[in-house]
Design an enzyme around this catalytic site. Structure first.
Site, PDB file in Angstrom:
ATOM      1  N   GLU A  60      18.775   8.527 -19.798  1.00 47.64           N
ATOM      2  CA  GLU A  60      19.949   8.530 -18.987  1.00 47.64           C
ATOM      3  C   GLU A  60      19.124   8.119 -17.553  1.00 47.64           C
ATOM      4  OE1 GLU A  60      22.561   6.851 -18.604  1.00 47.64           O
ATOM      5  OE2 GLU A  60      22.332   6.562 -20.734  1.00 47.64           O
ATOM      6  N   PRO A 102      14.739   3.297 -10.382  1.00 52.58           N
ATOM      7  CA  PRO A 102      15.302   2.308  -9.765  1.00 52.58           C
ATOM      8  C   PRO A 102      16.026   2.946  -8.191  1.00 52.58           C
ATOM      9  CG  PRO A 102      16.710   2.061 -11.057  1.00 52.58           C
ATOM     10  CD  PRO A 102      15.782   3.078 -11.405  1.00 52.58           C
ATOM     11  N   ASP A 151      -5.249  -8.489   4.306  1.00 55.54           N
ATOM     12  CA  ASP A 151      -3.158  -8.018   4.960  1.00 55.54           C
ATOM     13  C   ASP A 151      -2.481  -8.640   5.623  1.00 55.54           C
ATOM     14  OD1 ASP A 151      -4.601  -4.679   5.622  1.00 55.54           O
ATOM     15  OD2 ASP A 151      -5.942  -5.726   4.322  1.00 55.54           O
ATOM     16  N   ARG A 164      -5.877  -4.784  -8.347  1.00 58.59           N
ATOM     17  CA  ARG A 164      -6.194  -5.977  -8.132  1.00 58.59           C
ATOM     18  C   ARG A 164      -6.399  -5.330  -6.133  1.00 58.59           C
ATOM     19  NH1 ARG A 164      -3.012  -8.738  -5.595  1.00 58.59           N
ATOM     20  NH2 ARG A 164      -4.274 -11.407  -5.944  1.00 58.59           N
TER      21      ARG A 164
END
Ligand code: 4GY
Length: 260
Positions: free
Chosen positions: A115, A88, A168, A153
């Site tokens: 952790e 994160p 794009d 993809r």
């Protein structure tokens, strides 16, 4: 592209690897998804991969030695790979970043548990930290799958030639237009007439309007983030005119009501 995933739970990647477009891409040898069990590089009879945090506190931290061993093994098979830690704390993942990563030769994806991992791994072994969003998962594996899926993809030949990865300029600016398929009427609701007309000019115009209105309602922020085309601005201005007309009309009517 070869994806090499370092994880304590390699089985999590079995279904991912064996279904749908990712399975097809593997079969076509456009990509491969290899896992390395971090525990395989842990010493001792119990092959311990975690330990208590220096300084105290709750939870466990992933020990550096097994991860370093797994990383070195990964580098042996994919020496030119970019080494990514899923956390994160990383750079926000996006379609734009997926498109850039698709240009790399190979990727090593390090998945943490507990952790987190010892800071010395993050500092000395990792090229890039990536976050798939502001929430805490129980491990980096789901994030790694998200990255593999979205990056794949953009690798030529992975999508059928019919659905190309959007170009794009357009893809990250507006939301997709509404989609319909048969039947032409479902539970009383018909498909918009224009889509059955065969008039490709009108259909393109309708799709652009559909994209714009959905973006306006669901994701106004996107309309401020990038430059709009003159065509898109024209549509917004035409809505503005129609809304202004309704407002003017209503205000005139309300004055008329008061005079009565
Ligand atoms: N969000 N984006 C994420 C995550 C799991 C404990 C640190 C995320 O990428 N990864 O939540 N990862 C945690 C698990 C150690 C990573």
């Amino acid at each position: 592209m070869r994806f090499v995933v370092l994880t304590l739970f390699p089985e999590l990647f079995d279904t991912f690897r064996n279904h749908g477009m990712i399975h097809r891409a593997v079969e076509l040898q456009k990509i491969s998804v290899q896992t390395i069990q971090i525990r395989g590089f842990a010493e001792g009879r119990h092959q311990v991969t975690d330990d208590r945090p220096y300084g105290g506190g709750p939870g466990m931290v992933m020990k550096p030695e097994p991860i370093a061993g797994a990383l070195r093994a990964a580098i042996m098979t994919v020496p030119d790979a970019r080494k990514i830690h899923l956390t994160p704390q990383g750079r926000p993942f996006s379609n734009t970043l997926a498109r850039q990563l698709a240009k790399e030769k190979d990727l090593i994806l390090l998945c943490g548990r507990y952790e987190g991992i010892d800071e010395r791994i993050c500092r000395n072994f990792i090229d890039d930290e990536i976050s798939i969003g502001d929430y805490i998962l129980t491990g980096g594996e789901l994030a790694a799958m998200v990255v593999i899926d979205a990056v794949s993809r953009f690798i030529p030949g992975v999508l059928g030639c019919a659905d190309s990865p959007e170009d794009d300029s357009f893809s990250d600016r507006l939301l997709e237009h509404a989609h319909y398929t048969r039947p032409s009427e479902f539970e009383g609701e018909p498909v918009p007439e224009v889509l059955l007309s065969g008039d490709h000019g009108r259909i393109e115009q309708w799709r652009l309007q559909s994209s714009l209105i959905r973006t306006f309602i669901k994701r106004k922020d996107l309309l401020l983030k990038h430059a709009l085309t003159s065509e898109e601005l024209k549509i917004l201005k035409s809505w503005h005119k129609e809304i202004q007309f309704i407002i003017d009309f209503q205000q005139k009517e309300q004055k008329a009501f008061k005079r009565e």
